[in-house]
Design a protein around this motif. Structure first.
Motif, mmCIF file in Angstrom:
data_model
loop_
_atom_site.group_PDB
_atom_site.id
_atom_site.type_symbol
_atom_site.label_atom_id
_atom_site.label_comp_id
_atom_site.label_asym_id
_atom_site.label_seq_id
_atom_site.Cartn_x
_atom_site.Cartn_y
_atom_site.Cartn_z
ATOM 1 N N PHE A 61 51.984 53.955 61.234
ATOM 2 C CA PHE A 61 52.862 53.790 62.388
ATOM 3 C C PHE A 61 53.749 55.032 62.493
ATOM 4 N N ASN A 62 53.532 55.818 63.537
ATOM 5 C CA ASN A 62 54.344 57.014 63.761
ATOM 6 C C ASN A 62 55.478 56.666 64.725
ATOM 7 N N ASP A 63 56.711 56.720 64.244
ATOM 8 C CA ASP A 63 57.826 56.331 65.102
ATOM 9 C C ASP A 63 57.976 57.264 66.299
ATOM 10 N N ILE A 187 55.854 44.154 65.101
ATOM 11 C CA ILE A 187 55.716 44.665 63.741
ATOM 12 C C ILE A 187 55.983 46.162 63.761
ATOM 13 N N MET A 188 56.894 46.601 62.907
ATOM 14 C CA MET A 188 57.350 47.995 62.778
ATOM 15 C C MET A 188 58.165 48.431 63.992
ATOM 16 N N LYS A 189 58.779 47.468 64.670
ATOM 17 C CA LYS A 189 59.683 47.740 65.787
ATOM 18 C C LYS A 189 60.700 46.617 65.887
ATOM 19 N N ARG A 190 61.923 46.974 66.208
ATOM 20 C CA ARG A 190 62.918 45.954 66.534
ATOM 21 C C ARG A 190 62.548 45.343 67.876
ATOM 22 N N SER A 191 62.476 44.015 67.936
ATOM 23 C CA SER A 191 61.865 43.351 69.085
ATOM 24 C C SER A 191 62.606 43.580 70.387
ATOM 25 N N ILE A 197 59.942 51.885 62.872
ATOM 26 C CA ILE A 197 59.864 52.316 61.480
ATOM 27 C C ILE A 197 58.687 53.281 61.341
ATOM 28 N N HIS A 198 58.904 54.345 60.592
ATOM 29 C CA HIS A 198 57.880 55.354 60.324
ATOM 30 C C HIS A 198 57.280 55.072 58.958
ATOM 31 N N GLY A 199 55.999 54.708 58.934
ATOM 32 C CA GLY A 199 55.390 54.440 57.638
ATOM 33 C C GLY A 199 54.024 53.791 57.761
ATOM 34 N N ASN A 298 54.320 61.551 61.728
ATOM 35 C CA ASN A 298 52.938 61.084 61.663
ATOM 36 C C ASN A 298 52.486 60.828 60.227
ATOM 37 N N GLY A 299 53.224 59.952 59.554
ATOM 38 C CA GLY A 299 52.891 59.610 58.179
ATOM 39 C C GLY A 299 53.151 60.720 57.201
#
Length: 782
Positions: A61-63, A187-191, A197-199, A298-299
């Protein structure tokens, strides 16, 4: 004469030098273990086995791309009062924002589980109730298993990190929005915000209406490392809205494989975001902790490199083997550099960091090497430009490096390196940012690597399981109960214990320590070292192995006047000495080291007598006594215990005090002197705002004693406390087990945090013993 900046790169090589395959853990190691009530092997007695399962993929997941998964079509939840969420995460972030959620739900008054602004686990309920864990997750080079169970019926929640309970608290109401119909879940984002989130994520599971056990998802291997278990065979009950995302289908990255059909929608994700990096095969990335003002994305596989002389190095370093990676410059400002560098590198030449160890191939076609790493017989030539794929084939065994441009070799060179090596991408000269991307094998290589060259991943790196080899001195303490400290050594032999917290004579313990075996030790059923389900710590030192007898020498000045049995390690400055007293006022005892001891812990074996402690920092140590088994301040005694003026490189001298030299009485002495980068023994004066004590290394184990007033011998280590603040204490002079905010373990020493009569009284004198986890010179390399 050339003068150098004061940096770790310019520090002298320590005597125990990781670059020379000598590490502190070869001479001192802390082992934690859980008793089984019977025979038990402790330590690195088994090489880390292969993972019991293989996880082939994770999802990146690239923020910067606003990448996330979403779902809005859940059915009615089985039970919102009971929730279990588990996932493996490799976080690329070094800074977090409040409510950085791994999973989140709701348009307002949201529920979520993720990170607080300081990188600690955090659960949010209804937008107002916030519960936060203890450990910060800020290591970009490792995978973490994180888990939340929420049970408002029982009124409790639990957070786990890598199988260990991180925090618990009261669940006062249901998590009614996660996995519930009518609620947007991400998932991996505030709704309800553009906050990502980057990871990397792997093995993401949600149980709706059921509380799972942490052991459903992982287990500790033979070395105490938390590894994944096969979720498909765990017998999990998912509930109506439960799901299991394994990210194995590149055409449907949000596919639920639980059987519940709760599939997720991909947002700003591509098939190339499915990568091989996983909890069972961790790959190198670029290290965001190096590179100054350069940034990664990007990771941590892409970087923008600030001028001038910025650089990024890989998170993994190697000192043997054959390795291949690919790097692509996407923006060249001035000229670009690609190659290898020291793991701690911030820049690639002397204007950025004095004497960096680099070998780089520049976009202009030039090859540079400096800082002690050099090239010879080079055939490398030819320029490269943006979007060219530059392959690097590094053979550490043959000491060669070869570069490839778009699959064709542009030449090789013989190299000279003197330590661990990371891959490097950088930018030099110009006034604009450069940029590039790397591939260490987590994605398919553009070109086939040369035969025998491997991707830079955990599975391809040989595990060094030979730390410590066989200990000679083992100190064991129960962490769950007020049991006595048990001390064993190879000179007295197995099954013979003495105790730091009492003055009792040596005791035969047939079920105590049974064997000093390779990389650890074996214990029997003795309850104070092996009660079933109770947790223990053991501090272990390597001396010289098999002991030898040093005879009396009456002909040479300064030679021993009593025979002794000695196991000594002159590299680490530690020896174990057994001798028989004579009551002579100037008995010289051989210690087996090559310089004077700075600390001696000495115990009479045949009678109940207090421990005698010599510490070089104590003024008038001949007549002022310390006792390891009591809290007493420095005590002035009548009889002479030490003749420190007669201490030399071969012997220490004991007086006629019965605690060190009674006639026909056996004694054991543990002798230490400081070794740069490994151990240090000294003193400091307490101060109101705390004291920084420079050691030249990050400590693994510290003992502190105030000497001008009554005070305990405090014991802290980096295995029981894996992150600051260090607050899990044990006390050498009693059986207490407790917590108290006390120390920070730093890369080059430790800092006292509180004003305390125990270890930081303003104006008071304190002595310490410290052993290293890692030398300061290599503080950024591990």
């Amino acid at each position: 004469m050339a003068y150098l900046p004061l940096s770790t790169a310019n520090l002298p090589d320590p005597a125990i030098d990781p670059a020379q395959d000598k590490e502190p853990r070869d001479y001192f190691e802390t082992f934690l273990y859980t008793g089984n009530g019977g025979g038990l092997q402790v330590g690195d007695v088994i090489k880390k086995p292969a993972d019991t399962i293989t996880i082939n993929n994770s999802l990146l997941f690239n923020d910067d791309d606003a990448a996330y998964l979403s779902k809005t079509d859940f059915g009615t939840s089985t039970n919102t009062a009971k929730r279990t969420f588990s996932t493996w995460i490799k976080s690329c972030d070094q800074s977090y924002t409040t409510y950085d959620h791994i999973i989140s739900a709701g348009a307002s008054s949201i529920d979520g589980f993720g990170f607080s602004s300081d990188g600690k686990l955090q659960v949010l309920r209804g937008g107002t109730e916030v519960d936060t864990g203890n450990q910060s997750i800020k290591d970009p080079s490792r995978w973490y298993h994180v888990m939340l169970t929420w049970d408002s019926t029982a009124g409790e929640w639990y957070m786990y990190i890598n199988g260990v309970l991180d925090a618990t608290g009261v669940a006062s109401g249901a998590l009614s929005k996660i996995g519930q119909s009518g609620q947007t879940n991400t998932i991996m984002k505030r709704s309800n915000a553009a906050q990502y989130i980057h990871g990397y994520l792997a093995e993401t599971v949600f149980l709706d209406g059921y509380i799972g056990s942490v052991t459903d998802f992982g287990e500790f291997d033979a070395n105490g490392i938390w590894i994944p278990k096969d979720i498909s065979t765990a017998g999990l009950t998912y509930g109506t809205n439960g799901f299991y995302l394994n990210y194995a289908d590149s055409s449907d990255l949000g596919k639920d494989v639980s059987g519940q059909g709760n599939h997720w929608t991909s947002n700003n994700l591509a098939t190339t975001d499915q990568v091989s990096d996983s909890p069972t095969n961790n790959f190198a990335t670029l290290n965001p902790l190096t590179g100054g003002s350069s940034t990664t994305s990007n990771g941590n596989l892409e970087t923008i490199i600030a001028p001038v002389n910025g650089a990024r190095v890989s998170t993994f370093a190697v000192n043997s083997g054959k390795w291949y990676c690919e790097m692509v410059p996407t923006t060249i400002a001035g000229y670009f550099v690609i190659g290898i560098g020291a793991p701690y590198l911030k820049g690639w030449n002397a204007s950025q960091e004095a004497n960096p160890k680099v070998i780089v191939y520049a976009s202009t076609g030039s090859v540079f090497s400096n800082g002690g790493w050099s090239t010879s017989s080079s055939t490398i030539s030819g320029t490269y430009t943006t979007n060219d794929v530059i392959g690097i084939a590094l053979d550490m065994d043959a000491s060669t490096i070869e570069f490839y441009k778009n699959g064709t070799s542009v030449g090789s060179a013989n190299i000279s390196v003197d330590g661990d090596v990371s891959f490097l991408i950088g930018n030099s000269s110009g006034t604009s940012n450069g940029a590039g991307r790397v591939n260490f094998g987590q994605r398919s290589f553009t070109y086939t690597p040369p035969t025998g060259y491997l991707a830079l991943s955990e599975d391809n790196i040989t595990v060094d399981d030979q730390n410590l080899e066989s200990p000679d001195f083992v100190w064991i303490k129960n962490r769950d109960a007020a049991d006595t400290h048990h001390l064993y050594d190879s000179v007295r032999g197995v099954q013979k214990a003495i105790y730091s917290n009492v003055n009792t004579a040596e005791t035969n313990e047939p079920n105590g320590l049974l064997d000093f075996n390779a990389n650890g030790f074996t214990i029997g059923s003795e309850v104070e070292v092996n009660t079933s389900s109770e947790d223990y710590v053991s501090w272990c030192w390597k001396a010289g192995g098999t002991a030898s007898t040093i005879a009396v020498d009456t002909y040479s000045a300064g030679s021993p006047s009593v025979a002794s049995t000695v196991s000594a390690n002159t590299t680490s400055g530690f020896s174990i000495v057994k001798y028989t007293g004579t009551n002579d006022s100037t008995n010289k005892v051989a210690h087996g080291l090559d310089q004077k001891p700075e600390v001696i812990l000495l115990k009479k074996l045949t009678a109940s007598t207090d421990w005698a402690v010599y510490h070089e920092s104590v003024v008038d140590a001949d007549t002022k006594f310390l006792y390891l088994n009591t809290t007493a301040a420095l005590t002035t005694g009548g009889a002479t215990r030490w003749d420190i003026s007669a201490f030399d490189t071969d012997t220490f001298t004991v007086g006629d005090d019965h605690s060190v030299n009674a006639a026909s009485t056996d004694y054991i002495a543990y002798c230490f002197h400081s070794v740069e980068g490994y151990s240090k023994f000294g003193s400091y004066t307490g101060a109101t705002n705390g004291v920084f004590v420079y050691l030249g290394f990050r400590p693994a184990f510290v003992i502190i004693k105030r000497t001008d007033s009554t005070s305990s011998w405090w014991m802290m280590d980096s295995k029981r406390d894996t992150y600051n603040v260090m607050d899990d204490y044990l006390i050498a002079d009693n059986t207490t087990v407790g917590t108290y905010t006390s120390l920070d373990f730093l890369s080059n020493g430790f800092r006292t945090r509180n004003t305390s009569s125990s270890f930081n009284t303003n104006g008071a004198t304190h002595i310490y013993m410290a052993f290293a986890e890692n030398p300061f010179k290599y503080s950024n390399a591990r």
